[in-house]
Design an enzyme around this catalytic site. Sequence first.
Site, short mmCIF file in Angstrom:
data_model
loop_
_atom_site.label_atom_id
_atom_site.label_comp_id
_atom_site.label_asym_id
_atom_site.label_seq_id
_atom_site.Cartn_x
_atom_site.Cartn_y
_atom_site.Cartn_z
CG HIS A 307 -2.06 0.94 1.11
ND1 HIS A 307 -1.97 2.28 1.38
CD2 HIS A 307 -3.32 0.71 0.71
CE1 HIS A 307 -3.13 2.85 1.15
NE2 HIS A 307 -3.98 1.93 0.74
CG ASP A 364 -8.40 -4.04 -3.06
OD1 ASP A 364 -7.59 -3.12 -3.25
OD2 ASP A 364 -9.64 -3.89 -3.11
#
Length: 428
Positions: A307, A364
């Site tokens: 991320h 996700d």
Amino acid sequence: MVKSAQLSINGNTFELPVVEGSEHELAIDIGKLRGQSGIITLDPGYKNTGATTSAITFLNGEEGILRYRGYSIEELAEKSTFIEVAYLLIYGELPNAEELGKFQNAIKYHTLVHEDIKTILTGFPSNAHPMGVLSSLVTSLTAFYPESLDPNRSKKEVDLSIARIIAKLPTFAAWTYKNQVGQPVNYPKNKYDYVSNFLYLMFANRAEEYEVNPVVARALDKLLILHADHEQNCSTSTVRIVGSSHASLFASVSAGISALWGPLHGGANQAVIEMLENIRKDGGDTQKWMDKAKDKDDPFRLMGFGHRVYKNFDPRAKILKKAADDVLQALGVDDPILDIAKGLEEVALKDSYFVERKLYPNVDFYSGIIYRALGIPVDMFTVMFALGRLPGWIAQWKEMRESGEPIGRPRQIYVGHPARAYVNIEKR
Ligand code: SDX
């Protein structure tokens, strides 16, 4: 508190103001740097550049903190509802019972879409990716509500556009799915709450009565809350910069849907399931795939990992990992790819490549496993992300418009040819 920074270059020193946020984050304000020095900063991907100040969402990537208007994502996911969180993000405060009732009724009143939308919908082949259809249907709202084209209209008009897009996006999403599977569309039923209405629109068919499963509805409501905003991510930055040209809310949201589609962003939830399925079909050797993810010559990436901001656990992934266990158990679903996902996480969290780069599961990584258990088809997963992210896009667009931010227009450093004269074709 530090008030300014000094930049020394070419024998000159420039004083630059320092901005401190309410969580004591610091930024150097370079708004006047070029005017003073003729020099700009360069930061591809804006990894170290703040585009704005915002009061909507706070992230602390090192500590894995996520708050919407000061409320922790953990508390909101546990105690709130998606529509209440949408109100909070857009209008800044948790609504009282009257405000929530009015907001819910305004949304219920606008869930129907113009019948001519079906003409646009059926013009798409059934194999069209749902994100492309969704983005097109949202843009078509500018045609059915031309008054929405002027974002500078009254608060009442802006609130009407906000209610319309929140109300109609689930209808568009479900109709996109029905067009894909060749089933007749369903029409919204106002007896349902927001999430139950979406499930009805998606899965009811004319053959039998449809019953909303409360476990599915609650799980979906929590998923939407977890996706509702995430400060200046790629798609939200897209919505803000499109809106900064005074393009309408509907045009800005449509652009956000397109940005979210990419597999490095919202498209990752679909890519995670496809990756886990490939690993399962390949025999489930998680170490083999971890090695591929670390191999610079191999284009394979461990989707759902890493991320830009979180250099610790994505707090949403923690909540989703537990929710995946709970939902699959409640629905009696035994999905082998959940075990593969957990195996990958376990190996990655001990592997120096991932540890050194602070790569952890992101939002996700587990969401797709839940969507799959809820019966959502895999190429609709990113549409689900868009449904969740809609209130965040709206809130950020509204904040940008109300603060009177200038049109977004980054500068660049030119690295092409110096000036040269035109050469006629016969001499080339
Ligand atoms: C979302 O911004 C947001 O807030 C987004 C989001 C939201 O709510 O809006 O949180 C939603 O988009 C989550 C991210 C979903 N995307 C994925 O899961 C795709 C896989 N992840 C990556 O592609 C990547 O981690 C990004 C895109 C998420 C972040 O990329 P960055 O910040 O540009 O980092 P990078 O690509 O420069 O990676 C740093 C290093 C590199 O290695 P080195 O060059 O240092 O040797 O880490 C490696 C990368 O190769 N790396 C990975 C990896 N992610 C990063 N290696 C293997 N597998 C991965 N998943």
